[in-house]
Design a protein around this motif. Structure first.
Motif, PDB file in Angstrom:
ATOM      1  N   ALA A  42       0.843  -1.169  -0.575  1.00  0.00           N
ATOM      2  CA  ALA A  42       0.107  -0.028   0.396  1.00  0.00           C
ATOM      3  C   ALA A  42       0.931   0.876   0.066  1.00  0.00           C
ATOM      4  N   THR A  43       1.995   1.286   0.558  1.00  0.00           N
ATOM      5  CA  THR A  43       2.811   2.601   0.693  1.00  0.00           C
ATOM      6  C   THR A  43       4.287   2.059   0.246  1.00  0.00           C
ATOM      7  N   PRO A  44       4.983   2.594   0.172  1.00  0.00           N
ATOM      8  CA  PRO A  44       6.764   2.701  -0.128  1.00  0.00           C
ATOM      9  C   PRO A  44       6.950   1.468   0.437  1.00  0.00           C
ATOM     10  N   GLY A  45       8.044   0.314   0.439  1.00  0.00           N
ATOM     11  CA  GLY A  45       8.560  -0.151   1.724  1.00  0.00           C
ATOM     12  C   GLY A  45       7.680  -1.208   2.798  1.00  0.00           C
ATOM     13  N   GLY A  46       5.818  -0.087   2.319  1.00  0.00           N
ATOM     14  CA  GLY A  46       5.133  -1.579   3.159  1.00  0.00           C
ATOM     15  C   GLY A  46       5.358  -3.136   2.500  1.00  0.00           C
ATOM     16  N   LEU A  47       4.331  -3.895   3.572  1.00  0.00           N
ATOM     17  CA  LEU A  47       4.487  -5.469   2.948  1.00  0.00           C
ATOM     18  C   LEU A  47       3.704  -5.738   1.948  1.00  0.00           C
ATOM     19  N   VAL A  48       4.061  -6.801   1.004  1.00  0.00           N
ATOM     20  CA  VAL A  48       3.538  -7.368  -0.740  1.00  0.00           C
ATOM     21  C   VAL A  48       2.032  -8.470   0.065  1.00  0.00           C
ATOM     22  N   GLU A  49       1.468  -8.632  -0.280  1.00  0.00           N
ATOM     23  CA  GLU A  49       0.945  -9.969  -0.313  1.00  0.00           C
ATOM     24  C   GLU A  49       0.578 -10.646  -1.309  1.00  0.00           C
ATOM     25  N   VAL A  50       0.881 -12.167  -1.187  1.00  0.00           N
ATOM     26  CA  VAL A  50       0.249 -13.250  -1.514  1.00  0.00           C
ATOM     27  C   VAL A  50      -0.600 -14.311  -0.544  1.00  0.00           C
ATOM     28  N   HIS A  51      -1.782 -13.879  -1.576  1.00  0.00           N
ATOM     29  CA  HIS A  51      -3.157 -15.013  -1.371  1.00  0.00           C
ATOM     30  C   HIS A  51      -2.665 -16.062  -2.331  1.00  0.00           C
ATOM     31  N   MET A  52      -3.180 -17.171  -1.205  1.00  0.00           N
ATOM     32  CA  MET A  52      -2.765 -18.836  -2.286  1.00  0.00           C
ATOM     33  C   MET A  52      -4.204 -19.196  -2.499  1.00  0.00           C
ATOM     34  N   GLN A  53      -4.183 -19.896  -2.934  1.00  0.00           N
ATOM     35  CA  GLN A  53      -5.420 -20.730  -3.222  1.00  0.00           C
ATOM     36  C   GLN A  53      -6.255 -21.900  -2.190  1.00  0.00           C
ATOM     37  N   ASN A  54      -5.060 -21.839  -1.264  1.00  0.00           N
ATOM     38  CA  ASN A  54      -5.946 -22.368   0.310  1.00  0.00           C
ATOM     39  C   ASN A  54      -6.655 -21.064   0.859  1.00  0.00           C
ATOM     40  N   GLY A  55      -6.478 -20.426   0.777  1.00  0.00           N
ATOM     41  CA  GLY A  55      -7.074 -19.337   1.367  1.00  0.00           C
ATOM     42  C   GLY A  55      -5.866 -18.181   2.107  1.00  0.00           C
ATOM     43  N   GLY A  56      -4.595 -18.758   2.858  1.00  0.00           N
ATOM     44  CA  GLY A  56      -4.006 -17.973   3.326  1.00  0.00           C
ATOM     45  C   GLY A  56      -3.202 -16.974   2.925  1.00  0.00           C
ATOM     46  N   VAL A  57      -2.445 -16.375   3.415  1.00  0.00           N
ATOM     47  CA  VAL A  57      -2.281 -15.070   2.625  1.00  0.00           C
ATOM     48  C   VAL A  57      -0.933 -15.279   3.904  1.00  0.00           C
TER      49      VAL A  57
END
Length: 533
Positions: free
Chosen positions: A296-311
């Motif tokens: 969301a912001t520079p240097g912030g956290l990237v989210e990887v959403h998995m097929q089983n519903g986990g993030v």
């Protein structure tokens, strides 16, 4: 039957037996029974904890059960398990005799918790390098759960059974007389397929993990190299992989990786994982990414959403999801997959002994496949779309020297035909004349290259017209904080050594990115302000 080296190795392994075991054999006067009798006698001669009992009465002859002393339940081999399956035999002996497997305790617990009585028949061939993982997974289940019966069957020894069950690709697993699965599968995958609640539990575990400094999505050579380079920087690293080792697991021989004279894919993949685990990287297997959400912001956290519903969350992400076999996408291919349509000539070639097959593709992989198959099958028809074969000249010359090979260039595959149960032919069009042709045969091997695993990234970052991730010289993608490496990218030459180099480069680039970002406390404040606004 066993040479001196194998006998010495096996004797050393058998010292690990904690309890006596019996090899209960069903034999007759056939040549194969004589071979099996000799093998079992040699095994029992190497340990006083192993005995042979020829009182078996199984319907598959020859075969034998490995059972604890005083019991009859255990894994059955309707095979003479040498070649690629010798390791499977050794492990079956050790596990039955009480030696603990090198498997996570939660996997063993999940096997023991399976409450349904199940009969598994696993069809394999001794030349299949993908089969041992499946054989060993099914063996482990029979050893640790008395409700599970497992039989390992060499398709070459039981051709009438293979024909009756329409087994045209290995490994293939039947559960309670119905086809259950085919292709490479680890014990974790097999248990997950049987345990319908596993995905939800796994998603919960992922959601509870704290953010990584670097998260690598994909566990092939590029991902493994990235993990090692990143972990050596002293940062928190995770690897989420659908199958650690990736496509390397499906490679028969590796003879061009610098400093390694010769190895095979599964061995190389295991070495990759061992080195990554040495650096205490958090490896999460059986994980398929569904989408990436930018920071969301520079240097912030990237989210990887998995097929089983986990993030999973991370300050930087490296995508190294590799590529898979390309489909020819003609009528009949999907319908007859594993019913005559195959993608691994090394694994499935022996099932077509004495039959007629086609190979689609005239590059190195296609021509090598045709050469290999020509030594097994009755006849090979090679079909190539271009007006000339694209393989190396030495391979083309070898192919043309074979009497049981027919080559059609400038030929477009139009369909794969069948009788509703299995393949019976291939249709192609002469691109020069437009004439349509049909070749009667029993198997089709598709060898037309690779397609990148990037479907989950469409609309998120820049892809090439071929679906590859566009990267610069330092593995940057179009998204800040997201890097990519290996066969999934636009980098040319899809080779293991190239992928490993690119993975190392991606990790160094991602680390350089990390040290130039605001500290996490400042990023958190920025995100709080953004949310309040």
């Amino acid at each position: 039957m066993l040479d001196a080296t194998l006998k010495t190795q096996l004797q050393g392994y058998l010292h690990n037996l904690r309890a006596p075991i019996r090899l209960i054999a069903t034999l007759d006067g056939s040549e194969k029974s004589a071979e099996l009798r000799e093998l079992l006698a040699e095994i029992s001669s190497l340990s006083d904890k192993v005995s042979v009992d020829e009182s078996g009465t199984d319907s598959r002859t020859p075969s034998f059960v490995i059972a604890r002393e005083g019991e009859t339940h255990g894994v059955r081999f309707a095979a003479i398990p040498l070649g690629h399956e010798f390791t499977s035999l050794v492990l079956a002996l050790l596990w039955t005799g009480g030696h603990p497997p090198k498997v996570a305790p939660d996997v063993i617990d999940a096997i023991k918790a399976l409450d349904e009585s199940m009969d598994f028949d696993v069809y394999m061939s001794l030349s299949c390098h993908n089969c041992p993982d499946v054989v060993q997974a099914a063996t482990l289940m029979a050893v640790f759960n008395p409700k599970i019966r497992t039989v390992i069957i060499d398709g070459g020894m039981y051709p009438s059974e293979v024909e009756a069950r329409q087994v045209m690709a290995v490994p293939m697993v039947f559960r309670n007389d119905s086809m259950f699965t085919s292709g490479h599968m680890t014990v974790e995958e097999l248990v997950a397929k049987l345990d319908v609640n596993s995905a939800g539990r796994e998603a919960k575990k992922l959601n509870q993990k704290s953010a990584y400094d670097m998260l690598i999505v994909g566990g092939g050579p590029a991902g493994a190299a990235a993990a090692v380079y990143a972990a050596r920087k002293g940062i928190r690293v995770g690897v989420a992989a659908e199958r650690f080792g990736g496509q390397v697991n499906d490679t028969m021989a590796i003879e061009n990786y610098i400093s390694v004279l010769e190895t095979d894919g599964p061995t190389f993949a295991a070495a990759l994982e061992a080195q990554v685990r040495h650096y205490e990287v958090d490896i999460m297997n059986l994980q398929r990414a569904e989408r990436i959400v930018p920071a969301a912001t520079p240097g912030g956290l990237v989210e990887v959403h998995m097929q089983n519903g986990g993030v999973l969350k991370a300050r930087s992400v490296i995508v190294s999801t590799g590529a898979r076999w390309r489909n020819v996408n003609v009528p009949g291919e999907a319908e007859y997959k594993n019913k005559g349509v195959a993608y691994c000539p090394h694994c499935d070639g022996p099932l077509f002994k004495g039959k007629r097959v086609a190979v689609i593709g005239g590059g190195n992989s296609g021509v090598e496949a045709a050469i290999d198959l020509a030594g097994i099958v009755q006849h090979v028809t090679l079909v190539e779309f271009a007006d000339a074969l694209k393989a190396d000249a030495v391979l083309v010359n070898k192919l043309k020297s074979l009497a049981n090979v027919t080559i059609h260039v400038n030929a477009q595959t139009t369909e794969i035909t069948g009788d509703g149960q299995k393949v019976n032919g291939l249709g192609y069009k002469d691109r020069a004349t437009g004439a349509e042709h049909h070749v009667a045969l029993e198997g089709v091997f598709v060898q037309i290259g690779l397609v990148p695993n990037t479907e989950f990234l469409k609309g998120t970052l820049e892809l090439s017209k071929y679906g590859e991730i566009v990267v610069d010289a330092k593995c940057h993608t179009s998204l800040p904080g997201v890097f990519a490496a290996g066969d999934v990218t636009t980098v040319p030459y899809k080779q293991i050594v190239v992928a490993a180099g690119e993975g190392s480069k991606a990790a160094l680039s991602a680390f350089d990115y990390l040290i130039r970002q605001p500290v996490l406390a400042d990023v958190a404040k920025q995100e709080e302000v953004a949310e309040a606004a």
